[in-house]
Design an enzyme around this catalytic site. Structure first.
Site, PDB file in Angstrom:
ATOM      1  N   LYS A 179       0.878  -1.169   0.000  1.00 58.35           N
ATOM      2  CA  LYS A 179       0.000   0.000   0.000  1.00 58.35           C
ATOM      3  C   LYS A 179       0.914   1.217   0.000  1.00 58.35           C
ATOM      4  O   LYS A 179       1.435   1.611   1.044  1.00 58.35           O
ATOM      5  CB  LYS A 179      -0.878  -0.028   1.260  1.00 58.35           C
ATOM      6  CG  LYS A 179      -2.247   0.643   1.155  1.00 58.35           C
ATOM      7  CD  LYS A 179      -2.219   2.093   0.753  1.00 58.35           C
ATOM      8  CE  LYS A 179      -1.725   3.012   1.846  1.00 58.35           C
ATOM      9  NZ  LYS A 179      -1.538   4.406   1.412  1.00 58.35           N
ATOM     10  N   GLU A 255       9.457   1.398  10.804  1.00 51.94           N
ATOM     11  CA  GLU A 255      10.490   2.416  10.552  1.00 51.94           C
ATOM     12  C   GLU A 255       9.773   3.754  10.671  1.00 51.94           C
ATOM     13  O   GLU A 255       9.023   4.138   9.770  1.00 51.94           O
ATOM     14  CB  GLU A 255      11.068   2.255   9.145  1.00 51.94           C
ATOM     15  CG  GLU A 255      11.835   0.965   8.927  1.00 51.94           C
ATOM     16  CD  GLU A 255      13.222   0.977   9.562  1.00 51.94           C
ATOM     17  OE1 GLU A 255      13.669   2.038  10.045  1.00 51.94           O
ATOM     18  OE2 GLU A 255      13.852  -0.091   9.586  1.00 51.94           O
ATOM     19  N   CYS A 289      13.802  10.748   6.809  1.00 56.78           N
ATOM     20  CA  CYS A 289      13.640  10.430   8.232  1.00 56.78           C
ATOM     21  C   CYS A 289      14.969  10.520   8.973  1.00 56.78           C
ATOM     22  O   CYS A 289      14.994  10.683  10.183  1.00 56.78           O
ATOM     23  CB  CYS A 289      13.048   9.041   8.385  1.00 56.78           C
ATOM     24  SG  CYS A 289      13.987   7.829   7.455  1.00 56.78           S
ATOM     25  N   GLU A 386       9.993  17.189  13.759  1.00 63.51           N
ATOM     26  CA  GLU A 386      10.673  16.663  12.579  1.00 63.51           C
ATOM     27  C   GLU A 386      10.385  17.682  11.465  1.00 63.51           C
ATOM     28  O   GLU A 386       9.240  17.838  11.037  1.00 63.51           O
ATOM     29  CB  GLU A 386      10.094  15.293  12.245  1.00 63.51           C
ATOM     30  CG  GLU A 386      10.906  14.532  11.248  1.00 63.51           C
ATOM     31  CD  GLU A 386      10.353  13.125  11.002  1.00 63.51           C
ATOM     32  OE1 GLU A 386       9.176  12.851  11.283  1.00 63.51           O
ATOM     33  OE2 GLU A 386      11.124  12.296  10.499  1.00 63.51           O
TER      34      GLU A 386
END
Ligand code: NAP
Ligand code: MG
Length: 482
Positions: A179, A255, A289, A386
């Site tokens: 997906k 993750e 990331c 972030e």
């Protein structure tokens, strides 16, 4: 629409055939450099998700019985196909994700390497036999595929996040349903088609884009035929999927988000640190990331480091990735740009100094200027977020203990970077930092042969290396009377 985009199948890939969504739903894919619609893709329903699981389940027995070498050779051919069709794939990635041409090419090399590495690892699911300490039996431990796996990927590396999961899953003998992120489904659809061409039998790799990610993924995680979920994305969504996975005690690999510190000690080679900072911050335009999110620099060199970094950031050329001379593309969407602009404005009004950038240029596309903020306050909310964009906040420290304390002052623990001219000093700092990945005097850390993953709320499990294969295997112990 370019020929390359027009040729990509835009339906769902289930059991080796392309089909529209069960209820006919579709959604648009945008080019972040222009805001224009470049394709319309089928949006899988919960019913389609169940059909995809059924297809993966139907293909499972034959695939797990396929000799490991043959499974590996499918991946090897898929590796070669990415290399051979690199420019075509790069165009798809650039158009749907907005990244620079150079970043797309870099991503494709990295993506292909996962297939090559796991094509090799397919024949190394090695177990063991030993005599039990009591001498009463042999302990036979062997690995077998964990089973039908649901793979959910983010938009920032549309190819690599998919191959990093598909490679080890197929090598281990698992069949999968992928997906992809709704912002970037085209690369995944093309990769699915390429795997079929490389010899993956029908049902081994199913790809179902969907705007209804909660419903489709949720349905699959409740399906008793599914045994694993491998997710890359935000910590927020990962936490939800872990809760859902608890119902069936699914095997989980996660993750998740990061907030990487980039620590520069007073004894570092400053030019090397600036060079590494540019890579750690600006690879993929900051949308990574493992992007350096907080620059922690020793008092004695903080001003000089900030100035040198600002010079280099200011020299980057901002513009659409299809123009190969541009260094930095737009961010993924309007919402992301607004969030980044808001964080920078807030930080500036809180006393941080904008050395370069700090604005959204006028014109089409979701661009934001490469930005350096110096003298950022330790309590600045920016440092807790972030950033996921081309913004480098610099703050300073005065002792090693303080640097480590600041580096670890986050719930995340994915990546970190350390610069020191003294190897022992640098290694001590690496070991004191709670992060799954540390770059020591290096800004570029990703490698398919290295274990990649986070500590703390950055995740569970590792991708890449031999460990990535083990994530798709489970161990069976046979107590044998010999
Ligand atoms: P995201 O919003 O968590 O989405 C990731 C994937 O999950 C997408 O496919 C998304 O589908 C799907 N999703 C969203 N909501 C869902 C739900 N309720 N149930 C099931 N699936 C759902 O993350 P993102 O914005 O795409 O990516 C950025 C994040 O990924 C950052 O936090 C970044 O750090 C992290 N990331 C981590 C790594 C790593 O290796 N640790 C690598 C890359 C990125 P839709 O697109 O359809 O919403
Ligand atoms: Mg999202």
């Amino acid at each position: 629409m370019s020929d390359v985009i027009a040729k990509i199948p835009t339906d769902l890939s289930i059991g080796g055939s392309w089909q529209p969504a069960s209820d006919g739903e579709r959604f648009d894919v945008h080019d972040p450099a222009t805001g224009e619609v470049i394709a319309s893709v089928a949006s899988g329903s919960a019913e389609d998700a169940t059909a995809a699981v059924a297809a993966a389940d139907a293909a499972a027995a034959e695939w797990r019985a396929t000799p490991p070498r043959e499974r590996g050779e499918v991946l090897r051919r898929a590796y070669q196909a990415i290399i051979d069709r690199r420019d075509e794939l790069a165009e798809v990635i650039v158009r749907e994700s907005g990244k620079s041409w150079g970043d797309a090419i870099g991503e494709l090399t990295y993506s292909a390497e996962f297939y090559r590495w796991y094509g090799e690892e397919a024949v190394r699911a090695i177990g063991g036999i030993s005599m039990a300490p009591g001498g009463d039996k042999r302990i036979i431990a062997q690995h077998r595929p964990v089973g039908v796996s649901v793979l959910v990927t983010p938009w920032n590396f549309p190819a690599a996040m998919a191959t990093r999961k598909i490679g080890p899953a197929l090598a281990a003998g698992c069949t999968v349903v992928l997906k992809p992120a709704s912002d970037t489904p085209l690369t995944a659809l093309l990769l699915g088609e390429m795997l079929t061409e490389a010899g993956a039998p029908a049902g081994v790799v199913n790809v179902i884009p969907s705007r209804r990610s909660g419903a489709t993924v949720g349905t699959m995680l409740q399906d008793p035929r599914v045994r694993k979920v491998s997710f890359t994305g935000s910590t927020e969504v990962g936490r939800m999927l872990l809760e859902q996975a608890a119902q069936q005690i699914l095997n989980c690999s996660m993750e998740l988000g990061g907030n990487a510190p980039f620590v520069v000690f007073g004894d570092a080679d400053l030019d090397a640190a600036v060079e590494g900072a540019m890579v750690a911050k600006m690879r993929n335009g900051g949308e990574s990331c493992i992007a350096a999110n907080r620059f922690l620099v020793h008092d004695s060199v903080a001003e000089e480091f900030s100035r040198k970094l600002a010079e280099q950031m200011g020299a980057l050329k901002l513009g659409p990735g299809m123009d190969k001379s541009n260094d930095v593309g737009p961010v993924i969407n309007e919402g992301a740009r607004e969030e980044i602009a808001g964080m920078v404005d807030q930080s500036a009004s809180g006393g941080a100094k904008v050395l370069v950038g700090g604005k959204s240029p006028s014109g089409p596309g979701w661009f934001y200027e490469p930005t350096v903020l110096s003298r950022v306050d330790r309590d600045d909310p920016l440092l807790a977020h972030e950033i996921f964009g081309p913004v480098a906040p610099v703050t300073s420290f005065s002792s090693d203990d303080e640097a480590i304390e600041l580096a670890n002052a986050t719930e995340f623990g994915l990546a970190a970077y350390v610069y020191s001219g003294d190897l022992a000093h640098g290694l001590r700092a690496c070991e004191a930092i709670e992060a799954g990945i540390v770059g020591l005097n290096r800004g570029f850390v990703s490698d398919p042969a290295a274990p990649f993953g986070g500590m703390k709320q950055s995740g569970l499990g590792r991708e890449g290396a031999h460990e990535g294969l083990l994530e798709f295997l489970e161990t069976q112990y046979i107590a044998a009377a010999w």
